[in-house]
Motif scaffolding. Sequence first.
Motif, PDB file in Angstrom:
ATOM      1  N   PHE A   1       2.549 -22.039  20.588  1.00 17.38           N
ATOM      2  CA  PHE A   1       3.525 -23.069  20.938  1.00 17.38           C
ATOM      3  C   PHE A   1       4.907 -22.429  20.990  1.00 17.38           C
ATOM      4  O   PHE A   1       5.303 -21.740  20.047  1.00 17.38           O
ATOM      5  CB  PHE A   1       3.540 -24.181  19.890  1.00 17.38           C
ATOM      6  N   LEU A   2       5.627 -22.666  22.078  1.00 10.90           N
ATOM      7  CA  LEU A   2       7.022 -22.263  22.194  1.00 10.90           C
ATOM      8  C   LEU A   2       7.842 -23.517  21.892  1.00 10.90           C
ATOM      9  O   LEU A   2       7.769 -24.498  22.633  1.00 10.90           O
ATOM     10  CB  LEU A   2       7.334 -21.731  23.589  1.00 10.90           C
ATOM     11  N   VAL A   3       8.586 -23.491  20.784  1.00  4.96           N
ATOM     12  CA  VAL A   3       9.286 -24.676  20.295  1.00  4.96           C
ATOM     13  C   VAL A   3      10.791 -24.426  20.339  1.00  4.96           C
ATOM     14  O   VAL A   3      11.293 -23.537  19.654  1.00  4.96           O
ATOM     15  CB  VAL A   3       8.847 -25.016  18.856  1.00  4.96           C
ATOM     16  N   THR A   4      11.475 -25.215  21.152  1.00  9.13           N
ATOM     17  CA  THR A   4      12.925 -25.088  21.323  1.00  9.13           C
ATOM     18  C   THR A   4      13.606 -26.285  20.657  1.00  9.13           C
ATOM     19  O   THR A   4      13.319 -27.434  21.027  1.00  9.13           O
ATOM     20  CB  THR A   4      13.290 -25.050  22.821  1.00  9.13           C
ATOM     21  N   PRO A   5      14.505 -26.057  19.683  1.00 10.36           N
ATOM     22  CA  PRO A   5      15.213 -27.191  19.072  1.00 10.36           C
ATOM     23  C   PRO A   5      15.993 -27.981  20.123  1.00 10.36           C
ATOM     24  O   PRO A   5      16.344 -27.444  21.187  1.00 10.36           O
ATOM     25  CB  PRO A   5      16.174 -26.510  18.082  1.00 10.36           C
ATOM     26  N   PRO A   6      16.282 -29.257  19.850  1.00  9.53           N
ATOM     27  CA  PRO A   6      17.021 -30.076  20.807  1.00  9.53           C
ATOM     28  C   PRO A   6      18.338 -29.418  21.228  1.00  9.53           C
ATOM     29  O   PRO A   6      19.057 -28.863  20.392  1.00  9.53           O
ATOM     30  CB  PRO A   6      17.305 -31.369  20.038  1.00  9.53           C
ATOM     31  N   ASN A   7      18.624 -29.478  22.520  1.00 11.86           N
ATOM     32  CA  ASN A   7      19.875 -28.981  23.108  1.00 11.86           C
ATOM     33  C   ASN A   7      20.079 -27.479  22.960  1.00 11.86           C
ATOM     34  O   ASN A   7      21.207 -26.997  23.003  1.00 11.86           O
ATOM     35  CB  ASN A   7      21.080 -29.735  22.533  1.00 11.86           C
ATOM     36  N   GLU A   8      19.019 -26.726  22.770  1.00 13.78           N
ATOM     37  CA  GLU A   8      19.090 -25.272  22.641  1.00 13.78           C
ATOM     38  C   GLU A   8      18.277 -24.626  23.758  1.00 13.78           C
ATOM     39  O   GLU A   8      17.509 -25.283  24.450  1.00 13.78           O
ATOM     40  CB  GLU A   8      18.540 -24.828  21.274  1.00 13.78           C
TER      41      GLU A   8
ATOM     42  N   THR B   1      13.817 -26.310   9.291  1.00 10.14           N
ATOM     43  CA  THR B   1      14.587 -26.240   8.053  1.00 10.14           C
ATOM     44  C   THR B   1      15.926 -25.581   8.349  1.00 10.14           C
ATOM     45  O   THR B   1      15.978 -24.545   9.009  1.00 10.14           O
ATOM     46  CB  THR B   1      13.841 -25.421   6.976  1.00 10.14           C
ATOM     47  N   ASN B   2      16.992 -26.198   7.843  1.00  5.90           N
ATOM     48  CA  ASN B   2      18.335 -25.644   8.010  1.00  5.90           C
ATOM     49  C   ASN B   2      18.484 -24.483   7.025  1.00  5.90           C
ATOM     50  O   ASN B   2      18.570 -24.687   5.827  1.00  5.90           O
ATOM     51  CB  ASN B   2      19.397 -26.715   7.742  1.00  5.90           C
ATOM     52  N   GLN B   3      18.501 -23.267   7.546  1.00 11.86           N
ATOM     53  CA  GLN B   3      18.641 -22.085   6.698  1.00 11.86           C
ATOM     54  C   GLN B   3      20.080 -21.561   6.695  1.00 11.86           C
ATOM     55  O   GLN B   3      20.359 -20.522   6.115  1.00 11.86           O
ATOM     56  CB  GLN B   3      17.676 -20.991   7.140  1.00 11.86           C
TER      57      GLN B   3
ATOM     58  N   SER C   1      19.398 -34.007  17.064  1.00 14.22           N
ATOM     59  CA  SER C   1      19.160 -35.293  17.689  1.00 14.22           C
ATOM     60  C   SER C   1      18.448 -35.083  19.008  1.00 14.22           C
ATOM     61  O   SER C   1      18.871 -34.263  19.821  1.00 14.22           O
ATOM     62  CB  SER C   1      20.487 -36.015  17.936  1.00 14.22           C
ATOM     63  N   GLY C   2      17.367 -35.789  19.196  1.00 14.77           N
ATOM     64  CA  GLY C   2      16.652 -35.720  20.460  1.00 14.77           C
ATOM     65  C   GLY C   2      15.254 -35.154  20.306  1.00 14.77           C
ATOM     66  O   GLY C   2      14.640 -35.223  19.248  1.00 14.77           O
ATOM     67  N   PHE C   3      14.784 -34.570  21.381  1.00 11.91           N
ATOM     68  CA  PHE C   3      13.437 -34.025  21.440  1.00 11.91           C
ATOM     69  C   PHE C   3      13.495 -32.511  21.469  1.00 11.91           C
ATOM     70  O   PHE C   3      14.331 -31.931  22.156  1.00 11.91           O
ATOM     71  CB  PHE C   3      12.729 -34.499  22.718  1.00 11.91           C
ATOM     72  N   ALA C   4      12.595 -31.894  20.744  1.00 10.23           N
ATOM     73  CA  ALA C   4      12.416 -30.448  20.887  1.00 10.23           C
ATOM     74  C   ALA C   4      11.711 -30.217  22.218  1.00 10.23           C
ATOM     75  O   ALA C   4      11.045 -31.105  22.744  1.00 10.23           O
ATOM     76  CB  ALA C   4      11.567 -29.907  19.737  1.00 10.23           C
ATOM     77  N   GLY C   5      11.859 -29.036  22.753  1.00  6.84           N
ATOM     78  CA  GLY C   5      11.058 -28.653  23.901  1.00  6.84           C
ATOM     79  C   GLY C   5       9.802 -27.975  23.377  1.00  6.84           C
ATOM     80  O   GLY C   5       9.885 -27.137  22.481  1.00  6.84           O
ATOM     81  N   VAL C   6       8.645 -28.371  23.843  1.00  7.15           N
ATOM     82  CA  VAL C   6       7.392 -27.783  23.374  1.00  7.15           C
ATOM     83  C   VAL C   6       6.540 -27.397  24.574  1.00  7.15           C
ATOM     84  O   VAL C   6       6.169 -28.243  25.388  1.00  7.15           O
ATOM     85  CB  VAL C   6       6.606 -28.746  22.450  1.00  7.15           C
TER      86      VAL C   6
ATOM     87  N   HIS D   1      21.897 -24.993  15.601  1.00  8.45           N
ATOM     88  CA  HIS D   1      21.487 -24.046  16.629  1.00  8.45           C
ATOM     89  C   HIS D   1      20.192 -23.365  16.184  1.00  8.45           C
ATOM     90  O   HIS D   1      19.858 -23.357  14.999  1.00  8.45           O
ATOM     91  CB  HIS D   1      22.585 -23.006  16.867  1.00  8.45           C
ATOM     92  N   THR D   2      19.486 -22.785  17.109  1.00  8.55           N
ATOM     93  CA  THR D   2      18.224 -22.114  16.795  1.00  8.55           C
ATOM     94  C   THR D   2      18.415 -21.105  15.661  1.00  8.55           C
ATOM     95  O   THR D   2      17.594 -21.031  14.743  1.00  8.55           O
ATOM     96  CB  THR D   2      17.641 -21.427  18.051  1.00  8.55           C
ATOM     97  N   ALA D   3      19.509 -20.364  15.687  1.00  6.75           N
ATOM     98  CA  ALA D   3      19.768 -19.349  14.652  1.00  6.75           C
ATOM     99  C   ALA D   3      19.983 -19.965  13.272  1.00  6.75           C
ATOM    100  O   ALA D   3      19.824 -19.285  12.254  1.00  6.75           O
ATOM    101  CB  ALA D   3      20.979 -18.506  15.037  1.00  6.75           C
ATOM    102  N   ASP D   4      20.310 -21.267  13.202  1.00 10.01           N
ATOM    103  CA  ASP D   4      20.509 -21.954  11.921  1.00 10.01           C
ATOM    104  C   ASP D   4      19.194 -22.402  11.298  1.00 10.01           C
ATOM    105  O   ASP D   4      19.167 -22.833  10.147  1.00 10.01           O
ATOM    106  CB  ASP D   4      21.361 -23.223  12.120  1.00 10.01           C
ATOM    107  N   LEU D   5      18.108 -22.356  12.053  1.00  9.96           N
ATOM    108  CA  LEU D   5      16.863 -23.014  11.661  1.00  9.96           C
ATOM    109  C   LEU D   5      15.703 -22.044  11.463  1.00  9.96           C
ATOM    110  O   LEU D   5      15.703 -20.938  11.999  1.00  9.96           O
ATOM    111  CB  LEU D   5      16.463 -24.025  12.748  1.00  9.96           C
ATOM    112  N   LYS D   6      14.726 -22.509  10.705  1.00  8.12           N
ATOM    113  CA  LYS D   6      13.381 -21.930  10.639  1.00  8.12           C
ATOM    114  C   LYS D   6      12.467 -23.021  11.176  1.00  8.12           C
ATOM    115  O   LYS D   6      12.808 -24.198  11.117  1.00  8.12           O
ATOM    116  CB  LYS D   6      12.966 -21.612   9.199  1.00  8.12           C
ATOM    117  N   ALA D   7      11.287 -22.636  11.657  1.00  6.02           N
ATOM    118  CA  ALA D   7      10.350 -23.633  12.177  1.00  6.02           C
ATOM    119  C   ALA D   7       8.923 -23.232  11.841  1.00  6.02           C
ATOM    120  O   ALA D   7       8.630 -22.049  11.649  1.00  6.02           O
ATOM    121  CB  ALA D   7      10.504 -23.774  13.689  1.00  6.02           C
ATOM    122  N   GLY D   8       8.050 -24.221  11.758  1.00  3.91           N
ATOM    123  CA  GLY D   8       6.639 -23.954  11.524  1.00  3.91           C
ATOM    124  C   GLY D   8       5.823 -25.227  11.634  1.00  3.91           C
ATOM    125  O   GLY D   8       6.363 -26.326  11.769  1.00  3.91           O
ATOM    126  N   PHE D   9       4.508 -25.057  11.587  1.00  2.00           N
ATOM    127  CA  PHE D   9       3.601 -26.204  11.559  1.00  2.00           C
ATOM    128  C   PHE D   9       3.434 -26.663  10.126  1.00  2.00           C
ATOM    129  O   PHE D   9       3.312 -25.840   9.203  1.00  2.00           O
ATOM    130  CB  PHE D   9       2.214 -25.821  12.102  1.00  2.00           C
TER     131      PHE D   9
END
Length: 180
Positions: free
Chosen positions: A141-148, A70-72, A80-85, A38-46
Motif C-alpha cells: 500500500f502506498l499511503v499519502t497523508p492528506p494534502n501531501e 502518529t505525530n513524531q 483533515s481529509g482523506f489519505a491517498g491509498v 506533513h509526511t516528514a512529521d508522521l509515522k504510519a502503519g497498519f
Amino acid sequence: MKSKLTALALAALAVAGTAATAAPASAAPVKAELTRCHTADLKAGFATGEDARPEMERTDKQTQAYIWFTNQSKRTCTLSGFAGVDMIGAQGTDGTWSLARSSTKPEKMTLEPGDTVDFSITLLPVAKSTPQKEKFVPATFLVTPPNETAHFTLKWPFGGQILKQDGATHPATYLNPVGR
C-alpha cells in the motif's frame, strides 16, 4: 461652496483617522495557528491488534483494515481529509488500484506530539476459488497523508484477496477520512 465641501471632507478624514487610531489594541496574546502535518512529521502503519485485523477469511461481508498516523514531530499539527491509498497487487494482472473515497465528511484532527489517529479501509474479501481476473491480491500500500505528495510504503500483513472493482463507480472496497 467649494470651501465648505473641502472643510467637510477634511473634517471627515480627521474623524476617521482619529477613530482608527483611537481603537484599543487587543491585550490577548496572538495564538499561532496550527499548521497541517506533513509526511516528514508522521509515522504510519497498519493496526495489527486482534480487534483491528480485517476478517479476510469472511467472504460473505465487508470488513475493515486500519492505517494509523502518529505525530513524531515536536510540534502540534492537524490532519483533515482523506489519505491517498494506492494498492499494488501481488498478481501480475493486479496492477495498482487507487482506492475511492467514501461520502463521509472529514473532520479536522489535531495531533499533539506522540498522538495517533487512524482511518479505515472498507474491504470486500473473496474466496480463493474466485477466478483470478475477479480478485485483487493486495501486496503493498502506498499511503499519502492528506494534502501531501510524499507517501509511506506499507506491506499488506493480512493475506486474503479482495473483489476486484478498480473500475467501479461505487466499489465495495473504499477508504474513509482520517479519524473515521
